[in-house]
Design a protein around this motif. Sequence first.
Motif, short mmCIF file in Angstrom:
data_model
loop_
_atom_site.label_atom_id
_atom_site.label_comp_id
_atom_site.label_asym_id
_atom_site.label_seq_id
_atom_site.Cartn_x
_atom_site.Cartn_y
_atom_site.Cartn_z
N UNK A 58 35.71 39.76 39.91
CA UNK A 58 36.41 40.85 39.25
C UNK A 58 37.66 40.27 38.60
N UNK A 59 38.74 41.04 38.56
CA UNK A 59 39.93 40.56 37.88
C UNK A 59 40.65 39.46 38.64
N UNK A 60 40.43 39.40 39.94
CA UNK A 60 41.19 38.45 40.74
C UNK A 60 40.38 38.07 41.96
N UNK A 100 42.75 43.89 39.87
CA UNK A 100 44.14 43.48 40.03
C UNK A 100 44.95 44.50 40.81
N UNK A 101 44.62 45.77 40.69
CA UNK A 101 45.35 46.82 41.39
C UNK A 101 44.84 47.02 42.80
N UNK A 102 43.57 46.71 43.05
CA UNK A 102 42.97 47.02 44.35
C UNK A 102 42.63 45.79 45.17
N UNK A 103 43.05 44.60 44.71
CA UNK A 103 42.68 43.39 45.42
C UNK A 103 43.46 43.18 46.71
N UNK A 104 44.66 43.66 46.76
CA UNK A 104 45.51 43.42 47.93
C UNK A 104 45.15 44.38 49.04
N UNK A 105 45.35 44.02 50.28
CA UNK A 105 45.99 42.78 50.72
C UNK A 105 44.98 41.66 50.95
N UNK A 106 45.43 40.41 50.95
CA UNK A 106 44.59 39.31 51.42
C UNK A 106 44.21 39.54 52.88
N UNK A 107 43.11 38.90 53.31
CA UNK A 107 42.62 39.20 54.65
C UNK A 107 41.86 38.02 55.24
N UNK A 108 41.80 37.95 56.56
CA UNK A 108 40.89 36.98 57.18
C UNK A 108 39.45 37.42 56.99
N UNK A 109 38.57 36.46 56.72
CA UNK A 109 37.14 36.74 56.58
C UNK A 109 36.35 35.73 57.38
N UNK A 110 35.17 36.14 57.77
CA UNK A 110 34.18 35.23 58.36
C UNK A 110 32.95 35.27 57.48
N UNK A 111 32.44 34.10 57.11
CA UNK A 111 31.30 34.02 56.22
C UNK A 111 30.35 32.94 56.69
N UNK A 112 29.12 32.98 56.17
CA UNK A 112 28.17 31.93 56.50
C UNK A 112 28.23 30.84 55.44
N UNK A 113 27.41 29.82 55.57
CA UNK A 113 27.47 28.67 54.67
C UNK A 113 26.83 28.94 53.31
N UNK A 114 26.34 30.16 53.09
CA UNK A 114 25.88 30.56 51.76
C UNK A 114 26.86 31.52 51.10
#
Length: 525
Positions: A309-311, A334-348
Amino acid sequence: MSGKEIVKRISIVIICLLAINGLRGQARWTQIYLEGENPFGESLVEYYDKGYLLAGRVGPNYPTYCWLIKTDINGDELWKKIMGNGFDYTLFSSDIAVNEMGSVYIVGSTYSYNSDSDPLIMKLNTCGEKMWCKVFYEGGNNYSNEVTPTKDGGCVAVLRYMNTDLKKDRICLTKLDKDGILKWKQCYNSSDTNLYNEDAKDLIICPDGGFLISGSCDYQDIVPPNLFWPKPYFIKTDSMGNFEWETVAHIDNTDAGGRAWNTVINSDSNFYYSSLSHYYFDSGNDAASLLKMDMNGNVIDIYDIAPPDDYGKMVSLKFITDTTLAASAVWGSELNALPPRPVILDTLGNILFENPVLDNEWMGHVEITYDKKILYQTNLNEGDDFSTYLFKLNQNLESDTVYTQPFTYDSLCDGEIVSDTITLDDCGIIVGDREIYMPKVENKNEVVIYPNPAKGQFKVSSLMFKVGVCVVEVFDLFGRKVDEIQVPKAQTEIEINTIGWVKGLYVVRVIGQDGMMGSGKVVIK
């Protein structure tokens, strides 16, 4: 009081204590550090005793103090070190590192020795005491932002912009041994004429003992109008810092690029995984992405972890298990991206869990504990002041419980660790490939220089002047003699005029009949 009443009261006390411990065992913890002191956290690492080290600066811009905090396993502060002098800009970078012996390496930059920024590398022992520090002086604004320990007790660090010509020596590595002695310094200037503005963001040691630098570069399109675009950029060296290969991701793709922020290696040592802000030129959008690359630098794929998206951005990538990773990420409009966050993801690149733990705008730092829990450190800006937060999360990114069992901390230190200030006034100065002044004398009173820093003039005082004929010599950091004064007989102090001198650090030497008798340093403002 009867025996039954005593037993009853004891039972009530035991039940209350068990209830309190049970509540503590179920408590969820979030820690806030240095409240009211405007801290900005920069780095986080688990220590050998299962406690944590956090480092940062006081104030977000041009700080004159930095800090290092040691906590227990529940994030409660055990001791604190403040570094700086209160008037010279000193900055810790986003990286601290510890080795198996408990030594701590810190990198950053300082204005203490020069009117511009110089790279700073410091080693602390297990008691939090400074063992040595080194400042690299090359002229211009230079920085160090990443460090990794080596098995011999030394370290390798990234040096940036190590040339007054900003097109050269933008990325360098240096090796210091356990005693802070310079072993080598290597700079990497690509032979690819389409590649410009290289920048380093991360450094790791590889299974073969070599090093991988992750970052970005500007790469020129091979088709008209031959524009420059940011691309993820990687440099691999051997254990002596000799260049082996470089990789520019999307080198033949004119509609995609981005920046690499950090890299980890999977448990089988078959692949590199890098966190990216992945840029799409056609749409003008970024995406938080995961890059997979083999050990020879061949990019296998790039997985966007969320719709571009925008960011979008992902940093501080760490393996939790063989198939899952944790990171700090942000994405959306850009308006809805915040806040940054911890994520857990797989290797894909598939997001398994996410949790916006704090309504803030700053990316976080992730660390994985010995029992596979996730530490997430970030900052919150409230008005003109910052606060530094630490969260501990489980593998579902739910708030973790505190530990109630006892742990022993700082066992490798012989005595009690005192919270105090570490000065930066006796760092070794390295110019080019050598350290340019004699080691510090044991008796600090042999040569006294004041005021220091100085402006207009300074004085040199020494009881050695009474021994016989002495000459005071002053050199700049390039080894050029700028002044020489013969000390009159029986005089114990002389004054040196510095009007017209270039700002920076100078070396003062006292020469007697038998050679150099002492030395010191002075900073001219």
